[in-house]
Design a protein around this motif. Structure first.
Motif, short mmCIF file in Angstrom:
data_model
loop_
_atom_site.label_atom_id
_atom_site.label_comp_id
_atom_site.label_asym_id
_atom_site.label_seq_id
_atom_site.Cartn_x
_atom_site.Cartn_y
_atom_site.Cartn_z
N TRP A 130 0.83 -1.21 0.00
CA TRP A 130 0.00 0.00 0.00
C TRP A 130 0.86 1.26 0.00
CZ3 TRP A 130 0.38 -2.90 4.56
CH2 TRP A 130 0.88 -2.23 5.68
N TYR A 131 0.25 2.34 -0.50
CA TYR A 131 0.87 3.66 -0.54
C TYR A 131 -0.23 4.62 -0.12
CZ TYR A 131 3.32 7.70 -2.65
OH TYR A 131 3.95 8.90 -2.87
N PHE A 132 -0.22 5.02 1.16
CA PHE A 132 -1.29 5.86 1.69
C PHE A 132 -0.74 7.25 2.03
CE2 PHE A 132 -3.85 2.03 3.72
CZ PHE A 132 -4.07 1.52 2.45
N PRO A 133 -1.10 8.27 1.24
CA PRO A 133 -0.59 9.61 1.48
C PRO A 133 -1.08 10.21 2.80
CG PRO A 133 -1.50 9.40 -0.74
CD PRO A 133 -1.93 8.19 0.02
N LYS A 134 -0.16 10.87 3.47
CA LYS A 134 -0.49 11.62 4.69
C LYS A 134 -0.23 13.08 4.39
CE LYS A 134 0.38 8.26 8.38
NZ LYS A 134 -0.84 8.48 9.18
N GLY A 135 -1.00 13.63 3.49
CA GLY A 135 -0.74 15.00 3.03
C GLY A 135 0.05 14.95 1.73
N LYS A 136 0.54 16.13 1.35
CA LYS A 136 1.15 16.27 0.02
C LYS A 136 2.56 15.68 -0.10
CE LYS A 136 0.94 20.61 -1.28
NZ LYS A 136 0.02 21.71 -0.93
N ASN A 137 3.26 15.61 1.05
CA ASN A 137 4.66 15.16 0.95
C ASN A 137 5.07 14.17 2.03
OD1 ASN A 137 4.60 16.82 3.10
ND2 ASN A 137 6.29 18.15 2.47
N LYS A 138 4.09 13.37 2.47
CA LYS A 138 4.36 12.37 3.50
C LYS A 138 3.55 11.14 3.14
CE LYS A 138 3.17 13.09 7.94
NZ LYS A 138 2.94 13.66 9.23
N VAL A 139 4.13 9.95 3.36
CA VAL A 139 3.39 8.76 2.97
C VAL A 139 3.58 7.63 3.98
CG1 VAL A 139 5.25 7.80 1.51
CG2 VAL A 139 2.88 7.22 1.00
N ASN A 140 2.52 6.84 4.12
CA ASN A 140 2.57 5.61 4.90
C ASN A 140 2.63 4.50 3.87
OD1 ASN A 140 1.55 3.14 6.11
ND2 ASN A 140 0.83 4.37 7.84
N ILE A 141 3.77 3.82 3.81
CA ILE A 141 3.94 2.80 2.77
C ILE A 141 4.35 1.49 3.42
CG2 ILE A 141 6.31 3.64 2.30
CD1 ILE A 141 5.81 2.66 -0.63
N GLY A 142 3.75 0.39 2.94
CA GLY A 142 4.09 -0.89 3.55
C GLY A 142 3.47 -2.04 2.81
N LEU A 143 3.59 -3.22 3.42
CA LEU A 143 3.05 -4.41 2.78
C LEU A 143 2.64 -5.44 3.81
CD1 LEU A 143 5.75 -6.86 1.55
CD2 LEU A 143 6.32 -4.93 2.99
N GLY A 144 1.78 -6.38 3.37
CA GLY A 144 1.43 -7.53 4.19
C GLY A 144 1.75 -8.80 3.43
N ILE A 145 2.19 -9.83 4.15
CA ILE A 145 2.36 -11.15 3.53
C ILE A 145 1.69 -12.17 4.43
CG2 ILE A 145 4.53 -10.57 2.34
CD1 ILE A 145 6.06 -12.07 4.50
N GLN A 146 1.22 -13.25 3.84
CA GLN A 146 0.50 -14.24 4.65
C GLN A 146 1.45 -14.89 5.67
OE1 GLN A 146 -1.44 -17.48 2.54
NE2 GLN A 146 -2.72 -17.97 4.30
N GLY A 147 0.95 -15.11 6.88
CA GLY A 147 1.76 -15.77 7.91
C GLY A 147 1.78 -17.29 7.70
#
Ligand code: FDA
Ligand code: PGT
Length: 451
Positions: free
Chosen positions: A216-233
């Motif tokens: 995922w790439y979730f913007p937190k405003g114009k110049n900040k981002v929450n980026i990450g991923l999930g994988i199955q356990g």
């Protein structure tokens, strides 16, 4: 030190804070504790995206000011080959989770709920088949406190750190299978350039870069981002960091890791809810009760629903003066109606999705085997509409993937069966074991058909 309360809430995350917020001002003596210091409560690894509908449905305040980082207008979903982009419209918030959670706690505290930070529940007090309280350790004053309460709310997140210490065999000690969870990791950082459309969340489905999950790439405003991923356990995959480092550039080439704000990982349950939220003297809410959405892993909205349902059940229990499983049971009925039945059906959809190859997903999204609206409908209600696909079945099947379509039909059928079974959720604790065996049978039948 000894103390008596009406309600003890263990954990002040989204689930616990919501429970406290809805219990406040009703004349009950409520104590909420959290291991973290005040200024870190609510700070857990998360994508921080929550649909607006949850706040509306529960009558809760929208995040505002520093609690709100970006208003969201929809989600863009990308196929593994990046050739198909679906846009699912829907309003939501990219929040500052600690700020919003602490706001709920402050409001609850102003309305009479006592909040103790830096305080950990060490073990339950369990007598005569009832949870009667907990032994706490207050690290601020280095003292042990024995708290007796009529109802204890376990809101400890995926750690399940309170209910796991209850006598095994109680229905509320149910465990999480590794494969029914995703391991997820995210970083929040500034971006090198301004983000094009910060009002859209981006989700990248890709079994190579995030097997059994997504980036995922979730913007937190114009110049900040929450980026990450999930994988199955439970699948024996390499560590989540390996995936992050290897593929970051593919999904977040604009992330400036020199200006990192926070990083961290955690588990996300991706299954039906725990078979019962309630037992004698106890209610389980949030991640500890496996309330997250099995398909997208979002769990903040449903943690709020479970907290709301728990609070309602507790208020009712105090009206009738009985704190047994039978009376607290109404929390189950409330939660299943509002979210739990949909989770059960989406667990099956998730099991199907996790087995698809990137080729299948490319094909499915390109040909709109499932359409944007169908996906939204599935995610919102747990119903998978295949009428259109069914009509077009013969034609599409001729195009080359009959097995995928046939499977999808079975998935849709079983999703409906799961919802029907949840509609028959027992009205009291006596029939729980019988009902659970029916659920297990449905899951087993489904697995056999999928293999
Ligand atoms: P949470 O873990 O928030 O709270 C539990 C609290 O209990 C903590 O504050 C902890 O300190 C306390 N505690 C634990 N044991 C204790 C003890 N014994 N005594 C005292 N205190 C104790 N969801 C979503 O809606 N949108 C999203 O974008 C994402 N993205 C996302 C990304 C990643 C990487 C993960 C891992 C998860 C998500 N989620 C999500 C899921 C979401 O984060 C999750 O469902 C909720 O935050 C769960 O809230 P809870 O209150 O149940 O647990
Ligand atoms: C495939 C298994 C994946 C497991 C996932 C684990 C990943 C962990 C990471 C956690 C990140 C959390 C991100 C949270 C995003 C929030 C999304 C969101 O808010 O969704 C809204 C609201 O849903 P709700 O259930 O909270 O509320 C419903 C309603 O508003 C209240 O009643 C809804 O938006 C969507 O559902 C969009 C769809 C997202 C789809 C996710 C990807 C799945 C992959 C699909 C592939 C399709 C291929 C088909 C081919 C045949």
């Amino acid at each position: 030190m000894k103390n008596n309360y009406d309600v003890l809430i263990i954990g002040g995350g989204f689930a616990g804070a919501t429970t406290a917020w809805h219990l406040a001002n009703h004349g009950l003596k409520v104590l909420l504790i959290d291991s973290k210091p005040w200024n870190r409560i609510g700070d857990k690894p998360c994508g921080d995206a929550v649909s607006k509908e949850h706040f509306d449905n529960l009558g809760m305040p929208y995040p505002e000011g520093e609690q709100l980082e970006q208003k969201i207008e929809g989600i863009k979903l990308y196929s593994p080959d990046m050739k198909t982009e679906w846009t699912v419209k829907g309003e939501g918030f990219e929040i500052n989770a600690p700020a919003y959670t602490q706001r709920l706690l402050k409001e609850a505290s102003n309305r009479g709920v006592e909040v103790l930070d830096m305080t950990t529940a060490m073990k339950p007090i369990f007598e005569d088949g009832f949870v009667k309280g907990a032994i706490l350790f207050d690290r601020r004053h280095n003292q042990q406190i024995e708290v007796k309460a009529k109802v204890v709310v376990e809101a400890t997140g995926y750690s399940m750190s309170f209910r796991s210490k209850l006598p095994q065999g109680l229905p509320v000690t149910e465990n999480l299978d590794d494969k029914d969870a995703d391991i997820a990791y995210r970083e929040v950082a500034y971006t090198k350039d301004d983000i094009d459309e910060p009002q859209y969340l981006k989700i990248f489905v890709n079994q190579k870069a995030s097997p059994g999950g997504y980036w995922w790439y979730f913007p937190k405003g114009k110049n900040k981002v929450n980026i990450g991923l999930g994988i199955q356990g439970g699948m024996g995959y390499p560590s989540i960091y390996t995936f992050y480092d290897k593929y970051l550039n593919e999904f977040g080439s604009d992330v400036d890791r020199n200006r990192l704000i926070v990083k961290g990982g955690a588990l996300v349950p991706t299954r039906r809810p725990i078979s019962t939220l309630a037992w004698n003297g106890i209610l389980v809410v949030g991640d500890s009760a496996f309330t997250a959405n099995p398909v997208h892993g979002g769990g903040k909205g449903s943690a709020m629903i479970s907290g709301y349902c728990a609070a309602k059940a507790i208020l009712n229990a105090f009206e009738v003066g009985d704190f047994s499983a039978k009376t607290l049971w109404s929390a189950n009925l409330c939660y299943i109606e509002r979210y739990g039945a949909k989770q059960a059906s989406l667990e099956l959809f998730r099991r199907f999705l996790q087995k698809l190859s990137d080729d299948d997903i490319n094909y499915g999204m390109r040909k709109k085997v499932i359409k944007e609206e169908d996906l939204l409908e599935a995610s919102a209600k747990g119903d998978l509409q295949l009428s259109v696909a069914e009509k077009a079945m013969r034609i599409i099947a001729g195009l080359g993937r009959p097995s995928l379509l046939m499977k999808l039909k079975v998935v849709a059928e079983y999703m409906k069966k799961a919802k029907d079974l949840y509609r028959e959720y027992p009205s009291d604790p006596n029939n729980l074991e019988q009902w659970k065996s029916e659920v297990n049978k449905l899951l087993l039948d489904f697995e056999n058909l999928m293999n």
